[in-house]
Design a protein around this motif. Structure first.
Motif, PDB file in Angstrom:
ATOM      1  N   THR A 117       0.840  -1.202   0.000  1.00 27.61           N
ATOM      2  CA  THR A 117       0.000   0.000   0.000  1.00 27.61           C
ATOM      3  C   THR A 117       0.870   1.246   0.000  1.00 27.61           C
ATOM      4  O   THR A 117       2.046   1.201   0.375  1.00 27.61           O
ATOM      5  CB  THR A 117      -0.916   0.053   1.239  1.00 27.61           C
ATOM      6  OG1 THR A 117      -0.091   0.139   2.394  1.00 27.61           O
ATOM      7  CG2 THR A 117      -1.825  -1.154   1.326  1.00 27.61           C
ATOM      8  N   ALA A 118       0.259   2.353  -0.420  1.00 24.33           N
ATOM      9  CA  ALA A 118       0.958   3.646  -0.399  1.00 24.33           C
ATOM     10  C   ALA A 118      -0.048   4.746  -0.116  1.00 24.33           C
ATOM     11  O   ALA A 118      -1.184   4.690  -0.606  1.00 24.33           O
ATOM     12  CB  ALA A 118       1.644   3.899  -1.739  1.00 24.33           C
ATOM     13  N   ASP A 119       0.370   5.713   0.696  1.00 25.65           N
ATOM     14  CA  ASP A 119      -0.483   6.886   0.933  1.00 25.65           C
ATOM     15  C   ASP A 119      -0.399   7.806  -0.278  1.00 25.65           C
ATOM     16  O   ASP A 119       0.610   7.818  -0.983  1.00 25.65           O
ATOM     17  CB  ASP A 119       0.001   7.646   2.177  1.00 25.65           C
ATOM     18  CG  ASP A 119      -0.244   6.842   3.434  1.00 25.65           C
ATOM     19  OD1 ASP A 119      -1.292   6.196   3.509  1.00 25.65           O
ATOM     20  OD2 ASP A 119       0.633   6.862   4.325  1.00 25.65           O
ATOM     21  N   LEU A 120      -1.449   8.592  -0.452  1.00 23.81           N
ATOM     22  CA  LEU A 120      -1.465   9.519  -1.593  1.00 23.81           C
ATOM     23  C   LEU A 120      -1.097  10.925  -1.137  1.00 23.81           C
ATOM     24  O   LEU A 120      -1.633  11.917  -1.637  1.00 23.81           O
ATOM     25  CB  LEU A 120      -2.827   9.481  -2.280  1.00 23.81           C
ATOM     26  CG  LEU A 120      -3.090   8.165  -3.003  1.00 23.81           C
ATOM     27  CD1 LEU A 120      -4.509   8.077  -3.516  1.00 23.81           C
ATOM     28  CD2 LEU A 120      -2.108   7.992  -4.159  1.00 23.81           C
ATOM     29  N   THR A 121      -0.239  11.012  -0.158  1.00 20.98           N
ATOM     30  CA  THR A 121       0.229  12.306   0.338  1.00 20.98           C
ATOM     31  C   THR A 121       1.731  12.399   0.122  1.00 20.98           C
ATOM     32  O   THR A 121       2.450  11.427   0.381  1.00 20.98           O
ATOM     33  CB  THR A 121      -0.044  12.438   1.857  1.00 20.98           C
ATOM     34  OG1 THR A 121      -1.364  11.987   2.095  1.00 20.98           O
ATOM     35  CG2 THR A 121       0.107  13.855   2.326  1.00 20.98           C
ATOM     36  N   ARG A 122       2.156  13.545  -0.329  1.00 26.73           N
ATOM     37  CA  ARG A 122       3.592  13.737  -0.566  1.00 26.73           C
ATOM     38  C   ARG A 122       4.300  13.928   0.771  1.00 26.73           C
ATOM     39  O   ARG A 122       3.916  14.780   1.568  1.00 26.73           O
ATOM     40  CB  ARG A 122       3.810  14.973  -1.438  1.00 26.73           C
ATOM     41  CG  ARG A 122       5.250  15.171  -1.851  1.00 26.73           C
ATOM     42  CD  ARG A 122       5.351  16.304  -2.822  1.00 26.73           C
ATOM     43  NE  ARG A 122       4.901  15.910  -4.138  1.00 26.73           N
ATOM     44  CZ  ARG A 122       5.637  16.024  -5.246  1.00 26.73           C
ATOM     45  NH1 ARG A 122       6.829  16.531  -5.188  1.00 26.73           N
ATOM     46  NH2 ARG A 122       5.167  15.644  -6.404  1.00 26.73           N
ATOM     47  N   ARG A 123       5.322  13.122   1.017  1.00 25.26           N
ATOM     48  CA  ARG A 123       6.097  13.266   2.261  1.00 25.26           C
ATOM     49  C   ARG A 123       7.225  14.268   2.042  1.00 25.26           C
ATOM     50  O   ARG A 123       7.899  14.233   1.010  1.00 25.26           O
ATOM     51  CB  ARG A 123       6.700  11.909   2.673  1.00 25.26           C
ATOM     52  CG  ARG A 123       5.678  10.872   3.052  1.00 25.26           C
ATOM     53  CD  ARG A 123       6.353   9.655   3.693  1.00 25.26           C
ATOM     54  NE  ARG A 123       7.189   8.929   2.768  1.00 25.26           N
ATOM     55  CZ  ARG A 123       6.785   7.922   2.017  1.00 25.26           C
ATOM     56  NH1 ARG A 123       5.537   7.501   2.093  1.00 25.26           N
ATOM     57  NH2 ARG A 123       7.611   7.305   1.210  1.00 25.26           N
ATOM     58  N   ARG A 204      15.472  12.824  -0.012  1.00 23.03           N
ATOM     59  CA  ARG A 204      15.638  11.380  -0.155  1.00 23.03           C
ATOM     60  C   ARG A 204      15.174  10.651   1.109  1.00 23.03           C
ATOM     61  O   ARG A 204      14.503   9.624   1.028  1.00 23.03           O
ATOM     62  CB  ARG A 204      17.116  11.091  -0.422  1.00 23.03           C
ATOM     63  CG  ARG A 204      17.362   9.765  -0.994  1.00 23.03           C
ATOM     64  CD  ARG A 204      18.812   9.493  -1.265  1.00 23.03           C
ATOM     65  NE  ARG A 204      18.964   8.100  -1.569  1.00 23.03           N
ATOM     66  CZ  ARG A 204      18.783   7.573  -2.762  1.00 23.03           C
ATOM     67  NH1 ARG A 204      18.470   8.336  -3.763  1.00 23.03           N
ATOM     68  NH2 ARG A 204      18.910   6.283  -2.966  1.00 23.03           N
ATOM     69  N   SER A 207      11.327  10.744   1.179  1.00 25.80           N
ATOM     70  CA  SER A 207      10.574  10.007   0.160  1.00 25.80           C
ATOM     71  C   SER A 207      11.012   8.549   0.028  1.00 25.80           C
ATOM     72  O   SER A 207      10.508   7.841  -0.838  1.00 25.80           O
ATOM     73  CB  SER A 207      10.703  10.719  -1.194  1.00 25.80           C
ATOM     74  OG  SER A 207      12.040  10.645  -1.634  1.00 25.80           O
ATOM     75  N   PRO A 209      11.127   4.559   0.504  1.00 27.39           N
ATOM     76  CA  PRO A 209       9.953   3.685   0.637  1.00 27.39           C
ATOM     77  C   PRO A 209       9.534   3.462   2.082  1.00 27.39           C
ATOM     78  O   PRO A 209      10.383   3.271   2.949  1.00 27.39           O
ATOM     79  CB  PRO A 209      10.433   2.370   0.009  1.00 27.39           C
ATOM     80  CG  PRO A 209      11.519   2.751  -0.911  1.00 27.39           C
ATOM     81  CD  PRO A 209      12.185   3.939  -0.301  1.00 27.39           C
ATOM     82  N   ARG A 210       8.234   3.508   2.321  1.00 25.23           N
ATOM     83  CA  ARG A 210       7.741   3.243   3.667  1.00 25.23           C
ATOM     84  C   ARG A 210       7.126   1.849   3.716  1.00 25.23           C
ATOM     85  O   ARG A 210       6.662   1.341   2.686  1.00 25.23           O
ATOM     86  CB  ARG A 210       6.739   4.313   4.099  1.00 25.23           C
ATOM     87  CG  ARG A 210       5.376   4.230   3.437  1.00 25.23           C
ATOM     88  CD  ARG A 210       4.307   4.421   4.502  1.00 25.23           C
ATOM     89  NE  ARG A 210       2.971   4.511   3.955  1.00 25.23           N
ATOM     90  CZ  ARG A 210       2.294   3.482   3.468  1.00 25.23           C
ATOM     91  NH1 ARG A 210       2.840   2.291   3.375  1.00 25.23           N
ATOM     92  NH2 ARG A 210       1.059   3.619   3.049  1.00 25.23           N
TER      93      ARG A 210
END
Lengths: 323, 120
Positions: A117-123, A204, A207, A209-210
């Motif tokens: 999964t991935a959030d749709l918010t820019r970190r 870097r 952004s 990977p989480r």
């Protein structure tokens, strides 16, 4: 120049000794699901390897540059366009560039699930680090830029000396190496390079990977926060030690001018004029300011090494977390 | 939130495209919302950057996203009408264990029947 050249390695050695004496426990104790525990431990191991590599590269870079500077100070003439002092003054910044580049690498949490999964918010770096973390390098950069411009304006037209003579007929006065624009412009270029590397490193870190597993999110945030703290403290310490070195060099020369004017060419004492006294006083102030800046830089280096070598998290039993 | 399911026969770029389009059309992503960078999304989903870039560019072509120097943002679009969403919600509630694909197939079949009846 020798004491000046040894300044930065001394800072590194002092910081490492301080760290070895005061080893602390993990930064945070987190509850992580048993399914994700192996992934968390693997990440801790990878971080340790990254830290060892980054610190070794940083120490090697500092040592190589310092040795090159010392050899250069013996073998090159002082009035060459690029003398050893350029390299010695740039050593902290170039060392910090190396450290920041290495610490920008964050190992990913290994996961083997069939869905990701991935959030749709820019970190951004501000997602993980408080604003105060980013103030220190900006303030240090502003201070160094101000000092470079100020000392560049005060230096002789050749940009590398400061001299003053109250009475040319009596051959009084003196001069010496001074961090004018000949030394200041390479430092400004180095500062811009460090700022660029720091911005890329922060982006870097933010952004990278989480993990998909929700119980690993806090561990992930902790790793990023520590990464941000390490790179900002490293950059701050490099800028502060450079500013301190520049102040000490300028102050030392200014003080020596004041001392040099106490006797004339025949050895007869001559009274110091108001300008000489002002140069001497400003020299003393610059020396003490330089010492204070180097002390602040040592504090940041110790903090950076402390954060870099500290275990980011350990898996805590549920009861401990609830307590 | 985007989920990539390896057991889904739809290729990853198609899964991203479909889920992002749904999020935008139902209004979960507001116009102007700044999406994560291609690198960030690809890293999180363990995909190649080109896969995410392809999904973004196709959504741009669909008029749902717009890109400029600062990044990719959700475009101003007409979201699904509230009436349609409420009807869809009621339809979902009435389904008894039917999968999403079966539910969509049923809507498509009925849609076709209704259109054919209207043209007669």
């Amino acid at each position: 120049m020798l004491h000046f050249a040894l300044l930065f390695p001394l800072v590194v050695v002092v910081a490492m000794i301080a760290l070895a004496v005061a080893r602390r426990g993990p930064f945070r104790a987190l509850h992580i699901s048993s399914a994700a525990a192996a992934s968390a431990e693997a990440t801790n191991r990878r971080l340790r390897l990254r830290n060892v590599g980054a610190i070794a590269a940083t120490v090697a870079c500092a040592t190589l540059l310092t040795v090159a500077g010392l050899i250069g100070s013996i073998t090159t003439e002082r009035q060459e366009p690029l003398d050893a002092l350029h390299l010695l003054l740039l050593t902290p910044i170039l060392t910090a560039v190396t450290a920041v580049a290495f610490f920008a690498f964050l190992p990913a949490f290994p996961e083997e699930s069939a869905s990701r999964t991935a959030d749709l918010t820019r970190r951004t770096p501000l997602t993980f680090g408080p604003r105060s973390v980013f103030v220190a390098p900006v303030a240090a950069a502003a201070l160094l830029a101000f000092l470079i411009v100020l000392l560049g304006a005060v230096a002789d037209p050749d940009g590398r000396m400061l001299s003053y003579s109250p009475d040319v007929a009596k051959m009084g006065g003196g001069g010496g190496t001074f961090p004018g624009l000949v030394y200041g412009i390479p430092l400004l270029v180095g500062m811009v390079l460090l700022a660029g590397v720091l911005i890329v490193a922060l982006k870097r870190i933010a952004s990278a990977p989480r993990p998909t597993d929700a119980s690993l999110r806090e561990a992930d945030s902790t790793v990023r926060l520590l990464g941000i703290r390490v790179v900002t403290k490293t950059a701050t310490s490099a800028l502060l030690v450079t500013a301190g070195s520049v102040c000490i060099l300028a102050g030392n020369t200014a003080e020596s001018i004041n001392r040099g004017t106490s006797v004339d060419g025949r050895g007869n004492p001559i009274p110091a004029d108001a300008t000489m006294q002002a140069i001497g006083t400003l020299g003393t102030i610059a020396l003490w300011l330089g010492v204070a800046l180097v002390a602040a830089a040592i504090a940041f280096v110790v903090g950076a090494i402390g954060d870099a070598t500290r275990k980011p998290f350990e898996i805590a039993p549920v009861a401990e977390v609830l307590a | 939130m985007i989920t990539i399911d390896e057991s889904d026969p739809t290729p990853p770029f198609g899964q991203i495209r479909r889920q992002l389009a749904d999020e935008i059309r139902v209004g979960n992503l507001a116009p102007g919302h700044k999406l994560p960078s291609v690198r960030q999304l690809a890293g999180d989903l363990r995909l190649a950057a080109g896969t995410v870039a392809r999904a973004y560019s196709e959504l741009e072509a669909d008029g749902l996203l717009e890109s400029n120097r600062t990044g990719t943002r959700v475009k101003q679009i007409d979201a699904f009408p509230t009436q349609a969403r409420e009807a869809a919600r009621a339809y979902i509630a009435s389904l008894n264990g039917l999968t999403l694909e079966d539910a969509i197939r049923a809507v498509r079949a009925e849609w076709k029947t209704t259109e054919e009846a209207a043209t007669r």
